[in-house]
Design a protein around this motif. Structure first.
Motif, short mmCIF file in Angstrom:
data_model
loop_
_atom_site.label_atom_id
_atom_site.label_comp_id
_atom_site.label_asym_id
_atom_site.label_seq_id
_atom_site.Cartn_x
_atom_site.Cartn_y
_atom_site.Cartn_z
N ARG A 195 39.70 25.86 -4.73
CA ARG A 195 40.79 26.85 -4.02
C ARG A 195 40.07 27.81 -3.35
O ARG A 195 40.42 28.43 -2.24
N LYS A 196 38.96 28.54 -3.98
CA LYS A 196 38.03 29.70 -2.99
C LYS A 196 37.52 28.90 -1.75
O LYS A 196 37.43 29.47 -0.97
N ALA A 197 37.20 27.61 -1.92
CA ALA A 197 36.43 26.95 -0.74
C ALA A 197 37.49 26.50 0.36
O ALA A 197 37.16 26.40 1.48
N ASN A 198 38.66 26.50 -0.24
CA ASN A 198 39.93 26.23 0.65
C ASN A 198 40.88 27.32 0.68
O ASN A 198 42.08 27.04 0.45
N ASP A 199 40.65 28.51 0.74
CA ASP A 199 41.41 29.78 0.56
C ASP A 199 41.99 30.03 1.97
O ASP A 199 43.03 31.08 1.88
N GLY A 200 42.12 29.17 2.84
CA GLY A 200 43.08 29.33 4.30
C GLY A 200 42.34 30.33 5.14
O GLY A 200 40.90 30.82 4.92
N LEU A 232 41.71 33.44 7.99
CA LEU A 232 41.60 34.85 7.80
C LEU A 232 42.87 35.67 7.81
O LEU A 232 43.14 36.39 7.01
N LEU A 233 43.82 35.06 8.78
CA LEU A 233 45.16 35.93 8.67
C LEU A 233 46.01 35.33 7.71
O LEU A 233 46.90 35.96 7.29
N GLU A 234 45.94 34.18 7.23
CA GLU A 234 46.38 33.57 5.82
C GLU A 234 46.07 34.46 4.63
O GLU A 234 46.71 34.52 3.69
N ARG A 235 44.80 34.85 4.57
CA ARG A 235 44.37 35.67 3.38
C ARG A 235 44.75 37.10 3.60
O ARG A 235 44.99 37.60 2.75
N LEU A 236 44.70 37.53 5.03
CA LEU A 236 45.15 38.87 5.39
C LEU A 236 46.43 39.12 4.74
O LEU A 236 46.96 40.02 4.33
N PHE A 237 47.59 38.10 5.18
CA PHE A 237 48.95 38.46 4.83
C PHE A 237 49.30 37.71 3.57
O PHE A 237 50.52 37.47 3.32
N ASN A 238 48.25 37.12 2.68
CA ASN A 238 48.54 36.54 1.49
C ASN A 238 49.35 35.33 1.63
O ASN A 238 50.52 35.30 0.88
N ILE A 239 49.28 34.52 2.54
CA ILE A 239 50.19 33.38 2.70
C ILE A 239 49.69 32.33 1.67
O ILE A 239 48.28 32.16 1.66
N ASN A 240 50.54 31.75 1.08
CA ASN A 240 50.04 30.47 0.14
C ASN A 240 49.56 29.33 0.66
O ASN A 240 50.50 28.83 1.55
N VAL A 241 48.48 29.18 0.30
CA VAL A 241 47.81 27.82 1.29
C VAL A 241 47.50 26.95 0.11
O VAL A 241 46.76 25.64 0.13
N TYR A 242 48.31 26.87 -1.11
CA TYR A 242 48.22 25.87 -2.06
C TYR A 242 48.31 24.37 -1.66
O TYR A 242 47.34 23.50 -1.80
N PHE A 243 49.52 24.12 -1.06
CA PHE A 243 49.58 22.72 -0.81
C PHE A 243 48.81 22.30 0.54
O PHE A 243 48.44 20.85 0.50
N LYS A 244 48.33 23.27 1.41
CA LYS A 244 47.34 22.79 2.34
C LYS A 244 46.09 22.56 2.01
O LYS A 244 45.24 21.50 2.19
N ALA A 245 45.81 23.15 0.91
CA ALA A 245 44.31 22.86 0.06
C ALA A 245 44.25 21.67 -0.61
O ALA A 245 43.15 21.04 -0.48
N TYR A 246 45.42 21.28 -1.13
CA TYR A 246 45.38 19.79 -1.84
C TYR A 246 45.93 18.78 -1.24
O TYR A 246 46.24 17.70 -1.64
N ASN A 247 46.18 18.89 0.14
CA ASN A 247 46.79 17.93 0.97
C ASN A 247 46.12 16.54 1.12
O ASN A 247 46.24 15.56 1.31
N THR A 248 44.64 16.92 1.13
CA THR A 248 43.85 15.51 1.21
C THR A 248 43.91 14.87 0.16
O THR A 248 43.42 13.65 0.02
N MET A 249 44.24 15.34 -1.21
CA MET A 249 44.23 14.84 -2.47
C MET A 249 45.56 14.27 -2.62
O MET A 249 45.93 13.33 -3.55
N SER A 250 46.43 14.32 -1.98
CA SER A 250 47.82 13.93 -2.13
C SER A 250 47.96 12.32 -1.88
O SER A 250 47.30 11.85 -1.07
N LEU A 251 48.76 11.84 -2.59
CA LEU A 251 49.15 10.36 -2.21
C LEU A 251 50.66 10.37 -1.25
O LEU A 251 51.50 10.84 -1.77
#
Length: 173
Positions: free
Chosen positions: A121-126, A128-147
């Protein structure tokens, strides 16, 4: 009449005003540490219906804080519903346990998975603006692992396997 800076400032103020009118009605599903002290819907269990026991001598002695015959025991109830015997194993469950443990057990698997997940999650934390505005990027970070369940379903069907319980793809019209 109006300068470009004035127009830009007025546009920015109007944009911020419109943006502040919106509301976020989405529940915070990933917020596992709830901040309120409200009721826990999973702590309320229905009791079993009252029944006359076969013998009153077999009733347990009442103890404060002890169990009652009508108290629910979800684990035992699930085992019984699946055809097992609560409190005891079977040859099948021992075989299943041996098969599951055939490669050994890592004692600190929870800590290892926690560290690996945190690093991912640190390597895929979104951005700059996503981090700045605290936007949840959980699903985007794990999108490559989803079936992709529908692509997998088509793969099994193309291989000639029957998939009778598979729901239709809602994205196909």
């Amino acid at each position: 009449m109006f300068t470009r800076a004035g127009i830009a400032l007025a546009s920015l103020i109007a944009l911020l005003g419109v943006a502040s009118c919106g509301s976020n009605d989405n529940p915070k599903l990933l917020n596992l540490a709830a901040s309120n002290d409200g009721p826990d819907e999973f702590s309320v269990l229905p009791t079993k219906p009252l029944q006359t026991p076969p013998s009153y001598r077999d009733l347990p002695v009442p103890t404060p804080g002890g169990t009652n015959i009508t108290d629910s025991n979800p684990s035992s109830d699930a085992i019984i519903a699946l055809g097992g015997k609560p409190g005891g194993g079977s040859a099948g469950s021992a075989a299943l346990m041996n098969y599951a443990l055939r490669y050994g057990v890592e004692a600190n698997i929870r800590q290892t998975l926690y560290k690996e997940d945190l690093d991912w999650r640190k390597a895929n934390d979104g951005r700059l603006l996503e981090r700045l505005f605290n936007i949840n990027v959980y699903f985007k970070a794990y999108n490559t692992m989803s079936l992709d369940q529908y692509r997998e379903l088509e793969r099994w069907r193309a291989a000639g396997r029957k998939t009778p319980a598979a729901p239709p793809n809602p994205n196909i019209e």
